[in-house]
Enzyme design. Structure first.
Site, PDB file in Angstrom:
ATOM      1  N   HIS A 177      -7.196  -6.454  -0.850  1.00 24.24           N
ATOM      2  CA  HIS A 177      -6.183  -5.431  -0.605  1.00 24.24           C
ATOM      3  C   HIS A 177      -5.193  -5.792   0.495  1.00 24.24           C
ATOM      4  CE1 HIS A 177      -4.349  -1.503  -0.540  1.00 24.24           C
ATOM      5  NE2 HIS A 177      -4.602  -1.390   0.752  1.00 24.24           N
TER       6      HIS A 177
ATOM      7  N   ASP B 117       0.855  -1.191   0.000  1.00 19.76           N
ATOM      8  CA  ASP B 117       0.000   0.000   0.000  1.00 19.76           C
ATOM      9  C   ASP B 117       0.894   1.245   0.000  1.00 19.76           C
ATOM     10  OD1 ASP B 117      -2.934   1.015   0.506  1.00 19.76           O
ATOM     11  OD2 ASP B 117      -1.751   1.975   2.081  1.00 19.76           O
TER      12      ASP B 117
END
Length: 309
Positions: free
Chosen positions: A285, A90
């Site tokens: 994610h 991320d």
């Protein structure tokens, strides 16, 4: 700066730095740290600037890309390592993609999860997003105004972390995607669904660890990273056209919503060294927590193929 670091492995072994994303901690690498150490690497996983047990400067510009990469260079200085393999997820991926451009002598290789390498935009990032999204909601633009997102996320850290980790929907969920961009006064967490139960990869005890840390620190430190997008662009003009020459790896889940607004097919514009991409079918994610065995196998294959010793 003071960084709280989880360290494992032989200090004489090749160094591997693990850089977490938003809103996470070194704890997000709990499934990777012992495996990489057992495989013969010296692992360093910090709570990055603004998070957990590390320093949280007040100034927004204290969170620009120069500071974020500099912190990890400082870790290498501290252990006496010339270079390391930098692995990020991320926002941590953005840090490690920038590391070989800003500190080429300190990076042996790069592996990034979730966020691909992207060429430098032609205009300031927030200007591009405002043009692209118009009156629609976009969470990164919502994060720009100091105090606004902070108040929403800080109001109930348990709700924030529960919805972030358990309610962030996979790409392909059309209704959820529409809600995330619909115009209106709702904030970011307001738009995320309340999960009926925690995902299989996250226990209540693990969630409670995040809740306890962010209840203590708040979310402003992590949000300030987002508030430096334009500053990062302005202060790195000399990197336009410079390519990443070290071996590089990108790993993502096919159901990661981040891939809905970032392109993973532009690596050749940014990377001149050896490059590999690995997609994990159906993964979302929170990749290294959701699919630790697959991620560990991919990372070890990449690391073991490098000439580090």
């Amino acid at each position: 700066m003071r960084l709280r670091v989880v360290e494992a492995g032989d200090r004489t072994a090749p160094a591997v730095v693990l850089a977490h994303g938003f809103p996470e901690l070194a704890y997000s690498w709990r499934h990777q740290i012992p495996v990489l150490a057992e495989a013969g690497y010296h692992v360093l996983a910090p709570d990055q600037r603004g998070y957990g047990g590390s320093s949280r400067p007040e100034a927004i510009d204290a969170y620009d890309i120069h500071a974020l990469t500099g912190d990890l260079v400082g870790l290498l200085d501290d252990i006496g390592a010339e270079r390391a393999v930098w692995i990020g997820h991320d926002w941590g991926a953005a840090v490690v993609w920038n590391a070989p451009l800003l500190h080429p002598d300190r990076v042996a290789a790069v592996a990034a999860l979730s966020v691909p390498a992207l060429p430098r935009p032609r205009v300031a990032p927030t200007r591009a997003w405002r043009k692209a999204f118009g009156k629609n909601f976009f969470y990164i633009l919502y994060f720009q105004e100091p105090g606004v997102a902070d108040a929403e996320l800080d109001a109930d850290p348990a709700r924030t972390m529960r919805r972030m980790l358990g309610g962030l929907r996979a790409s392909g969920d059309h209704a959820a995607a529409l809600r995330m961009v619909a115009p209106g006064p709702d904030g970011f967490i307001d738009r995320l669904p309340e999960p009926e139960r925690l995902p299989d990869w996250l226990s209540q005890e693990e969630l409670d660890h995040y809740i306890a840390e962010f209840s203590r620190t708040g979310f402003t430190g992590g949000l300030n990273w987002y508030r430096n997008f334009d500053r990062n662009w302005e202060t790195t003009a000399e990197l336009d056209g410079v390519k990443i020459a070290v071996p590089s790896l990108f790993v993502a889940g096919t159901a990661d919503p981040v891939l809905g607004f970032t392109r993973a097919d532009r690596a050749a514009e940014v990377i001149s060294g050896a490059y590999r991409q690995a997609m994990i079918d159906g993964a979302g994610h929170w990749l290294q927590q959701e699919r630790p065995n697959e991620v560990n196998a991919i990372l070890l294959e990449f690391l073991n193929g490098l000439e580090l010793r």
